[in-house]
Write a protein that holds these residues in place. Structure first.
Motif, short mmCIF file in Angstrom:
data_model
loop_
_atom_site.label_atom_id
_atom_site.label_comp_id
_atom_site.label_asym_id
_atom_site.label_seq_id
_atom_site.Cartn_x
_atom_site.Cartn_y
_atom_site.Cartn_z
N GLY A 106 18.45 64.86 39.51
CA GLY A 106 19.73 65.82 38.65
C GLY A 106 20.09 66.57 40.36
N ALA A 107 20.10 64.99 41.51
CA ALA A 107 20.53 65.31 42.57
C ALA A 107 22.35 64.48 42.50
CB ALA A 107 19.86 65.36 43.55
N SER A 108 22.91 65.43 42.92
CA SER A 108 24.36 65.15 42.70
C SER A 108 25.05 63.69 43.62
CB SER A 108 25.25 65.53 42.67
OG SER A 108 25.61 67.23 41.27
N SER A 109 25.55 62.90 43.71
CA SER A 109 25.75 62.08 44.67
C SER A 109 27.99 62.08 45.00
CB SER A 109 25.42 60.27 43.90
OG SER A 109 25.81 59.37 45.05
N PHE A 110 27.91 61.99 46.25
CA PHE A 110 28.92 62.98 46.49
C PHE A 110 29.82 61.60 47.37
CE2 PHE A 110 27.36 66.81 45.31
CZ PHE A 110 27.83 67.48 44.33
N ARG A 134 25.04 64.90 37.40
CA ARG A 134 24.23 64.98 35.91
C ARG A 134 25.18 65.98 34.83
NH1 ARG A 134 18.10 64.92 35.96
NH2 ARG A 134 17.71 67.29 36.13
N LEU A 135 24.42 65.86 33.73
CA LEU A 135 25.52 66.74 32.55
C LEU A 135 23.91 68.20 31.67
CD1 LEU A 135 28.82 64.69 31.69
CD2 LEU A 135 28.21 66.93 33.16
N GLU A 136 24.14 68.67 31.69
CA GLU A 136 22.54 69.17 31.35
C GLU A 136 23.43 70.07 30.06
OE1 GLU A 136 20.35 70.87 33.77
OE2 GLU A 136 19.90 69.21 34.98
N VAL A 142 19.40 66.66 28.91
CA VAL A 142 20.02 65.80 29.73
C VAL A 142 21.00 65.12 28.94
CG1 VAL A 142 19.85 63.74 31.53
CG2 VAL A 142 18.58 65.28 31.96
N GLN A 143 22.35 65.35 28.93
CA GLN A 143 23.16 64.46 28.37
C GLN A 143 23.61 62.77 28.83
OE1 GLN A 143 23.82 66.64 25.69
NE2 GLN A 143 22.51 66.81 25.97
N GLY A 144 23.98 63.40 30.63
CA GLY A 144 24.81 61.92 30.84
C GLY A 144 25.07 62.39 32.21
N VAL A 145 25.63 61.70 32.87
CA VAL A 145 26.47 61.28 33.98
C VAL A 145 27.35 61.18 33.91
CG1 VAL A 145 26.79 60.64 35.97
CG2 VAL A 145 24.27 60.69 34.67
N ALA A 146 28.56 62.22 34.88
CA ALA A 146 29.75 62.33 34.97
C ALA A 146 30.32 61.59 36.14
CB ALA A 146 30.69 63.79 35.42
N VAL A 147 31.24 61.13 36.66
CA VAL A 147 31.76 60.22 37.41
C VAL A 147 32.91 60.25 38.08
CG1 VAL A 147 31.69 58.04 38.56
CG2 VAL A 147 29.76 58.77 36.65
N LEU A 148 33.57 60.67 38.90
CA LEU A 148 34.53 61.14 39.44
C LEU A 148 35.74 59.99 40.59
CD1 LEU A 148 34.84 64.99 39.66
CD2 LEU A 148 35.67 63.39 38.29
N ALA A 149 36.43 59.38 40.31
CA ALA A 149 36.91 58.87 41.59
C ALA A 149 38.08 58.74 41.90
CB ALA A 149 36.78 57.44 40.27
N VAL A 150 37.95 59.16 43.36
CA VAL A 150 39.80 59.08 43.87
C VAL A 150 39.89 57.68 44.54
CG1 VAL A 150 40.90 60.72 45.50
CG2 VAL A 150 38.95 61.59 44.14
N ASP A 151 41.49 57.41 43.37
CA ASP A 151 41.78 56.37 44.38
C ASP A 151 42.60 56.84 45.91
OD1 ASP A 151 42.76 53.92 45.45
OD2 ASP A 151 44.18 54.14 43.49
N VAL A 152 41.76 55.85 46.93
CA VAL A 152 42.07 56.09 48.63
C VAL A 152 42.28 55.16 49.37
CG1 VAL A 152 40.76 58.02 49.07
CG2 VAL A 152 39.75 56.04 49.25
N THR A 153 43.19 53.78 48.16
CA THR A 153 43.14 52.93 48.98
C THR A 153 43.99 52.77 50.26
OG1 THR A 153 42.59 52.06 46.58
CG2 THR A 153 43.98 50.72 48.06
N GLN A 154 45.26 52.96 50.02
CA GLN A 154 45.87 53.69 51.50
C GLN A 154 45.81 53.95 52.25
OE1 GLN A 154 49.21 55.13 49.49
NE2 GLN A 154 50.05 53.55 47.99
#
Length: 236
Positions: A106-110, A134-136, A142-154
Motif C-alpha cells: 500500500g506504500a506508493s512509489s513516486f 494502490r487502489l482500494e 484492494v482493487q489494483g494499482v494505478a500507474v501515472l507516467a509523465v513524459d520527461v524525455t526532452q
C-alpha cells in the motif's frame, strides 16, 4: 454496484516535479459525485499524463488517451497484458517488483525515472517519471494499482546536455598538451553522452606543425588522438 467518487489533484513541488493526491468522496453527495465524474472524464480523455489502471494481477484493466499515445496502441491491444508486454524496459523485473510492492504494502512509489521503448513504436525510446499507488474500495479491498507516467524525455535530454557541457568545461583544457586534451574530451563524453567517442586531429598538428589555412579538405590526413568506449555491461 458501489458508486465511488475519486478525486485526483496535481500538487506542484518546489523542484518542478508533480505529485498526485488521490482521495475518495461520499457517493451520496450529488455535487461532489458530479465533480468527481468530470475529473475522471478529463483524466481519461484530456489529461497529458499517461494513466494505466492495473488489476490485482498487475495486468492492464484500463488506460487513458495519453497512455494510448505513449504506447501507440489502442486499448484492445493492451488490456489484459502486463506493462512489460507493452513496453521494452531495461530491467522489467525491477519494475514488476516495484508494482508488486505497491500492491502488497500500500506504500506508493513516486517519481521513478524510467527509460523504455514502446514495442509497437519504431521511434526512439521515451523517458518518463513514473508513480504508482494502490487502489482500494470503501471497505479497504484492494482493487489494483494505478500507474501515472509523465513524459520527461526532452527535460532529461536537456539535463544530460547540461551535465555534458559542465563535464567538458571541468575536464578539457587543463593541459596544453594536444593528446591529453583530446583524451580528456573523449572521457568527458563517454559514457554520459555517448557509447563511443573518437577524436581525430589534423596530422600536421600532431607533428607540431601549424594547421593548413582554411577549411580542412578531404585529402588532409587525420590522426586519431583519442578513443574511448563504454565498458561492457555484464549480463547483456
Amino acid at each position: 454496484m458501489v458508486a465511488v467518487d475519486l478525486r485526483i489533484r496535481p500538487l506542484l513541488r518546489e523542484d518542478g516535479s508533480v505529485a498526485w493526491a488521490v482521495f475518495q468522496d461520499a457517493a451520496d453527495d450529488h455535487k461532489a459525485s458530479g465533480m468527481g465524474t468530470a475529473v475522471l472524464e478529463a483524466l481519461f480523455r484530456q489529461a497529458p499524463v499517461a494513466l494505466y489502471v492495473l488489476d490485482p494481477t498487475l495486468r492492464i484493466a484500463a488506460c487513458n488517451a495519453a497512455a494510448q499515445v505513449m504506447c501507440q496502441a489502442v486499448p484492445e491491444q493492451i488490456v489484459g497484458r502486463r506493462l512489460s508486454d507493452v513496453y521494452d524496459f531495461p530491467d522489467p523485473d525491477d519494475g514488476q517488483n516495484i508494482l508488486r510492492g505497491v500492491l502488497e504494502s500500500g506504500a506508493s512509489s513516486f517519481e521513478h525515472v524510467v527509460c523504455f521503448h514502446a514495442r509497437n513504436a519504431s521511434e526512439v525510446g521515451c523517458t518518463a517519471r513514473v508513480s504508482a499507488f494502490r487502489l482500494e474500495d470503501r471497505q479497504g479491498t484492494v482493487q489494483g494499482v494505478a500507474v501515472l507516467a509523465v513524459d520527461v524525455t526532452q527535460r532529461e535530454q536537456a539535463r544530460a546536455r547540461s551535465r555534458i557541457v559542465h563535464a567538458v568545461r571541468e575536464r578539457v583544457g587543463r593541459s596544453l598538451d594536444l593528446v591529453t586534451t583530446c583524451q580528456d574530451l573523449a572521457e568527458a563524453l563517454v559514457p554520459g553522452f555517448a557509447d563511443v567517442a573518437v577524436v581525430e586531429v589534423v596530422d600536421a598538428l600532431m607533428r607540431g606543425q601549424d594547421r593548413p589555412p582554411g577549411p580542412v579538405g578531404r585529402d588532409v590526413p587525420l590522426r586519431r588522438a583519442a578513443c574511448r568506449t563504454r565498458p561492457p555491461t555484464h549480463g547483456r
